[in-house]
Design an enzyme around this catalytic site. Sequence first.
Site, PDB file in Angstrom:
ATOM      1  N   LYS A  26      36.250  44.140  45.839  1.00 53.96           N
ATOM      2  CA  LYS A  26      36.029  42.693  45.687  1.00 53.96           C
ATOM      3  C   LYS A  26      34.619  42.307  46.140  1.00 53.96           C
ATOM      4  O   LYS A  26      33.977  41.444  45.554  1.00 53.96           O
ATOM      5  CB  LYS A  26      37.086  41.906  46.477  1.00 53.96           C
ATOM      6  CG  LYS A  26      38.421  41.814  45.748  1.00 53.96           C
ATOM      7  CD  LYS A  26      38.410  40.656  44.771  1.00 53.96           C
ATOM      8  CE  LYS A  26      39.401  40.692  43.645  1.00 53.96           C
ATOM      9  NZ  LYS A  26      40.768  40.904  43.900  1.00 53.96           N
ATOM     10  N   LYS A  29      44.921  47.921  30.771  1.00 55.35           N
ATOM     11  CA  LYS A  29      46.168  47.233  31.102  1.00 55.35           C
ATOM     12  C   LYS A  29      46.137  45.811  30.502  1.00 55.35           C
ATOM     13  O   LYS A  29      45.085  45.164  30.521  1.00 55.35           O
ATOM     14  CB  LYS A  29      46.254  47.170  32.634  1.00 55.35           C
ATOM     15  CG  LYS A  29      47.579  46.724  33.159  1.00 55.35           C
ATOM     16  CD  LYS A  29      47.566  46.871  34.682  1.00 55.35           C
ATOM     17  CE  LYS A  29      48.763  46.148  35.269  1.00 55.35           C
ATOM     18  NZ  LYS A  29      48.833  46.202  36.709  1.00 55.35           N
ATOM     19  N   LYS A  61      45.157  38.796  30.968  1.00 54.73           N
ATOM     20  CA  LYS A  61      44.602  37.555  30.416  1.00 54.73           C
ATOM     21  C   LYS A  61      43.085  37.577  30.440  1.00 54.73           C
ATOM     22  O   LYS A  61      42.419  37.155  29.512  1.00 54.73           O
ATOM     23  CB  LYS A  61      45.059  36.390  31.300  1.00 54.73           C
ATOM     24  CG  LYS A  61      46.056  35.516  30.647  1.00 54.73           C
ATOM     25  CD  LYS A  61      46.417  34.435  31.604  1.00 54.73           C
ATOM     26  CE  LYS A  61      47.133  33.374  30.852  1.00 54.73           C
ATOM     27  NZ  LYS A  61      47.582  32.303  31.701  1.00 54.73           N
TER      28      LYS A  61
END
Length: 331
Positions: free
Chosen positions: A115, A195, A198
């Site tokens: 991150k 995978k 959205k």
Amino acid sequence: MKKRVFSGARPTGRQHIGNYLGAIQNYVSLQEEYQCVYCIVDLHALTTLQGAEAVGHIQQNIREMILDWLAAGLDPKRSILFVQSEVTEVTELHTLLGMTTPLSWLMRVPTFKEKVKMQPDNVNYGLLGYPVLMTSDIVLYKAEFVPVGEDQLPHLELAREIVRRFNSLYGHTFPEPQPKMTSAPLILGLDGVQKMSKQLNNHIELAATPQETTERIMTAFTDPARKRKSDPGHPEICNIYRLHQLFKPGKAEEIAPQCRSAAIGCVECKRLLAQEINEALAPLRERRSELATRPEYVRDVLAEGAQRARAIARETIREVKDRMGLISKGT
Ligand code: SF4
């Protein structure tokens, strides 16, 4: 007394068939055997969303997500369905567990390091403290099981370490949450490589219309070696075939030899898949449309879920504060 399961999911709005096959169907079936606590973890969303993006999306995403959950069969009479920030005890437990969790454990977490690379301009405390908040989510309800896939096992192991440390310092308070391994399939997106997600726009929404579903499927990648209809295909490497297997296994068995002998073309194969998906999702979509006309019912489900969750949470917090010497005994 049924054992308790906890699972949390970020408010990502309308769910797609990857969420459905990979998680929601499992949530629904766990209701048979366990007391399930299912939480939309809006606080976790703030580790990546901020400012106008957060304000503009979170509430809308919660509404869309709970509609999909309810339409798919999550039953508010059997399960506790609620939004994380509505039960403020979770932030209190986050602070308390933060006092016993070594910083070094958090700094070595691979997802934290990822991150930091992904959002270098927004390396907030929440990213680092994420495992402590996640542990708080689970143990606030004294959940004994957490449904996880292989990839989430290290996160749960850290939660267990945090629990063990607390229990060793202050006495046995929390059960160590056990993984409830899901055999949920990995659902690839329409690109056939990554995978379904959205963010990657390679998804099919559960709430899509039949026409939208068909149009999306027609754009999907298939066996890359099959350039012409007359080329024999390899169903075992084709994502369309995989989806046939998941939505209508009998049809998949018929399609495999037809694909290998080039007796069926990819366009027809995709049309058949669209039909299968639309048929399978028709009852869910109908329920969803009906629920969408009753926003007050959906609000009540979440309010009642939060109330039930709060009742458990209050007891846990009282016990934890007592163990930590934070409650006056009047001496
Ligand atoms: S016929 Fe179907 S299974 Fe075979 S490659 Fe085309 S889409 Fe895939």
